[in-house]
Design a protein around this motif. Sequence first.
Motif, mmCIF file in Angstrom:
data_model
loop_
_atom_site.group_PDB
_atom_site.id
_atom_site.type_symbol
_atom_site.label_atom_id
_atom_site.label_comp_id
_atom_site.label_asym_id
_atom_site.label_seq_id
_atom_site.Cartn_x
_atom_site.Cartn_y
_atom_site.Cartn_z
ATOM 1 N N LEU A 214 1.109 -1.364 -0.325
ATOM 2 C CA LEU A 214 0.213 0.423 -0.063
ATOM 3 C C LEU A 214 0.740 1.289 0.237
ATOM 4 C CD1 LEU A 214 -3.158 -1.316 2.562
ATOM 5 C CD2 LEU A 214 -2.861 -0.888 0.138
ATOM 6 N N GLY A 215 1.986 1.234 0.316
ATOM 7 C CA GLY A 215 3.237 2.683 -0.013
ATOM 8 C C GLY A 215 3.049 2.930 1.444
ATOM 9 N N LEU A 216 2.553 2.531 2.683
ATOM 10 C CA LEU A 216 2.740 3.269 3.742
ATOM 11 C C LEU A 216 3.859 2.910 3.567
ATOM 12 C CD1 LEU A 216 -0.829 1.836 5.011
ATOM 13 C CD2 LEU A 216 -0.538 4.114 3.975
ATOM 14 N N THR A 217 4.967 2.460 4.108
ATOM 15 C CA THR A 217 6.391 2.529 4.570
ATOM 16 C C THR A 217 7.334 3.076 3.709
ATOM 17 O OG1 THR A 217 6.958 0.426 3.431
ATOM 18 C CG2 THR A 217 6.475 0.572 5.841
ATOM 19 N N GLY A 218 6.975 4.026 2.200
ATOM 20 C CA GLY A 218 7.612 4.267 1.449
ATOM 21 C C GLY A 218 8.222 5.968 2.232
ATOM 22 N N ALA A 219 7.842 6.305 2.766
ATOM 23 C CA ALA A 219 8.276 7.209 3.796
ATOM 24 C C ALA A 219 10.023 6.710 4.261
ATOM 25 C CB ALA A 219 8.045 8.101 4.047
ATOM 26 N N ALA A 220 9.898 6.305 4.610
ATOM 27 C CA ALA A 220 10.730 5.163 5.383
ATOM 28 C C ALA A 220 11.628 4.381 4.907
ATOM 29 C CB ALA A 220 9.987 4.142 6.955
ATOM 30 N N THR A 221 11.845 3.934 3.688
ATOM 31 C CA THR A 221 11.986 2.973 2.770
ATOM 32 C C THR A 221 13.101 3.605 1.872
ATOM 33 O OG1 THR A 221 10.584 2.384 2.145
ATOM 34 C CG2 THR A 221 11.098 1.166 3.712
ATOM 35 N N ARG A 222 11.882 4.522 1.267
ATOM 36 C CA ARG A 222 12.521 4.886 0.018
ATOM 37 C C ARG A 222 13.811 5.836 0.363
ATOM 38 N NH1 ARG A 222 11.516 9.709 -3.075
ATOM 39 N NH2 ARG A 222 9.817 10.092 -1.659
ATOM 40 N N THR A 223 14.337 5.885 -1.127
ATOM 41 C CA THR A 223 15.997 6.180 -0.917
ATOM 42 C C THR A 223 15.610 7.136 -2.106
ATOM 43 O OG1 THR A 223 17.850 4.422 -0.309
ATOM 44 C CG2 THR A 223 19.389 5.891 -1.890
ATOM 45 N N ALA A 224 15.846 8.264 -1.796
ATOM 46 C CA ALA A 224 15.759 9.551 -3.040
ATOM 47 C C ALA A 224 17.225 9.273 -3.722
ATOM 48 C CB ALA A 224 16.430 11.064 -2.172
ATOM 49 N N THR A 225 16.451 9.882 -5.293
ATOM 50 C CA THR A 225 17.850 9.435 -6.287
ATOM 51 C C THR A 225 18.157 10.674 -6.272
ATOM 52 O OG1 THR A 225 15.419 9.092 -7.176
ATOM 53 C CG2 THR A 225 17.191 10.168 -8.906
ATOM 54 N N ALA A 226 19.833 10.722 -6.714
ATOM 55 C CA ALA A 226 20.243 11.742 -6.908
ATOM 56 C C ALA A 226 19.990 12.551 -8.388
ATOM 57 C CB ALA A 226 21.425 10.696 -6.422
ATOM 58 N N PRO A 227 20.957 13.643 -8.045
ATOM 59 C CA PRO A 227 20.273 14.337 -9.511
ATOM 60 C C PRO A 227 21.938 14.106 -10.238
ATOM 61 C CG PRO A 227 20.634 15.922 -7.446
ATOM 62 C CD PRO A 227 20.595 15.179 -6.737
ATOM 63 N N PRO A 228 21.757 14.665 -11.361
ATOM 64 C CA PRO A 228 22.553 14.269 -12.556
ATOM 65 C C PRO A 228 24.160 14.604 -11.647
ATOM 66 C CG PRO A 228 21.343 14.555 -13.879
ATOM 67 C CD PRO A 228 20.325 15.324 -12.668
ATOM 68 N N VAL A 229 25.398 13.754 -11.663
ATOM 69 C CA VAL A 229 26.210 15.014 -12.011
ATOM 70 C C VAL A 229 27.326 15.265 -13.053
ATOM 71 C CG1 VAL A 229 28.696 14.671 -11.753
ATOM 72 C CG2 VAL A 229 27.154 13.004 -10.209
ATOM 73 N N PHE A 230 27.520 16.697 -12.952
ATOM 74 C CA PHE A 230 28.265 17.202 -13.967
ATOM 75 C C PHE A 230 29.547 17.298 -15.088
ATOM 76 C CE2 PHE A 230 24.211 20.109 -15.331
ATOM 77 C CZ PHE A 230 23.464 19.173 -15.502
ATOM 78 N N THR A 231 30.115 16.980 -15.828
ATOM 79 C CA THR A 231 31.544 16.830 -15.935
ATOM 80 C C THR A 231 32.476 18.382 -16.626
ATOM 81 O OG1 THR A 231 31.611 14.733 -16.216
ATOM 82 C CG2 THR A 231 33.032 16.047 -17.109
ATOM 83 N N ASP A 232 32.561 19.092 -16.244
ATOM 84 C CA ASP A 232 33.643 20.296 -16.999
ATOM 85 C C ASP A 232 33.270 19.569 -18.686
ATOM 86 O OD1 ASP A 232 33.903 21.112 -14.482
ATOM 87 O OD2 ASP A 232 36.220 21.111 -14.235
ATOM 88 N N GLY A 233 33.910 21.363 -18.763
ATOM 89 C CA GLY A 233 33.313 21.230 -20.445
ATOM 90 C C GLY A 233 33.417 22.706 -21.300
ATOM 91 N N HIS A 234 33.557 22.970 -22.621
ATOM 92 C CA HIS A 234 32.884 24.015 -23.150
ATOM 93 C C HIS A 234 32.864 25.607 -22.495
ATOM 94 C CE1 HIS A 234 30.866 20.792 -25.670
ATOM 95 N NE2 HIS A 234 30.221 20.403 -25.172
ATOM 96 N N GLY A 235 34.351 25.278 -21.913
ATOM 97 C CA GLY A 235 35.127 27.025 -21.607
ATOM 98 C C GLY A 235 34.310 26.945 -19.835
ATOM 99 N N LEU A 236 33.719 26.268 -19.450
ATOM 100 C CA LEU A 236 32.707 25.103 -18.428
ATOM 101 C C LEU A 236 33.433 24.958 -17.232
ATOM 102 C CD1 LEU A 236 29.007 26.232 -18.605
ATOM 103 C CD2 LEU A 236 30.547 28.647 -18.778
#
Length: 364
Positions: free
Chosen positions: A24-46
């Motif tokens: 039923l999803g009632l334990t989602g808050a306790a068991t779900r692991t947050a997805t990490a945002p993308p990791v960016f790589t330097d390039g194009h002068g930045l």
Amino acid sequence: MSRTSQRRRTLAALGVTFALVSVLGLTGAATRTATAPPVFTDGHGLTVVQQPSWLSGSERSFEFAVRTDEVAKYSAMAHQVPGEHVIVVTLPEGYDTSGDTRYPVQYHLHGHPDRPDNGLNQQMFEESTAGGVPLISVAPNGSGRGWYTNWVSPPAELGPQNWENFHLGQVIPFVDANLRTIAARDGRAISGHSMGGFGAFHYAESRPELFGYVGGFSGGLDLLNQAQRGAVLGSTQLSGSGTPTVPPDAIFGSPIWPLDTVWNEKSPAQHVASLHGMGVAMYTGNGGNLLDNPVQAIAESVVRDTNLVTRDHLLAAGIPHTFIDYGDGSTWAEGCNGKHAQPACLKADMNHFVGLLMAGLSHP
């Protein structure tokens, strides 16, 4: 019943209960692991100086920061680090960093004096793409007074202010390299509000091969309009637009004829020819009741005049376009009364524009 049998029955009951709760999803808050945002790589002068981190309460919108030699230092406002450029990104629902799906991108340019991480951008991006709209939204830093152009005479204490080079030559290929984008004209749009509306049309006209759609939300599009010219000049002197302030001729050069060549050359209203084959949309109110917040009412009235001039040039050039003149806002959106920089008006602009993008751009 023996103590052992009772214990077994109790454990079995607990197991069933836990399974039901999990389903039923009632334990989602306790068991779900947050997805990490993308990791960016330097390039194009930045150079990435702050990796992406989710914005408040969101796993769709994140911000990161970069440095660039094109604008190594700028007039910073409160909460800005001079030389560090915050960029805000909203991903589509279900975006998968390891998947094969690629998405179109809308670059949205903020107004003056403002920042990409102003909160309203996150609301506009997430609300306009809710329900599975497959669009990536990107809001780069334009400084309080960057005006989305390469400055003619930047002060020595700041150094080069090549905002156009930064955004078009660096940010766009950087985003394409780090996110799952449709890296082509028919998968890319640019829009902006007020100063950002000027920037969106200026960029689209300067580099039409980059964009399939352009949109201006109450954009100041006519630099020949003296009131609009005065607004640009005023922005150079307002401490609230960033410190230090800059000379009036720093951005577009002298505003006085016959020395105002750059002002004339970079005025979007008169240079629409390169928009042939591109989707074009403009949104504006009329300011509504002038006695209600007269500053914002007059500001919107001025930008409306610049949009009308642009519309006339588009018509003369035979360029199809969408022009939404919502007047006092009463029929456009609840809470919109035609004033400049009203969140209700801008959200309605964005919702409508995203609909146009989904009909005009390539997408999954």
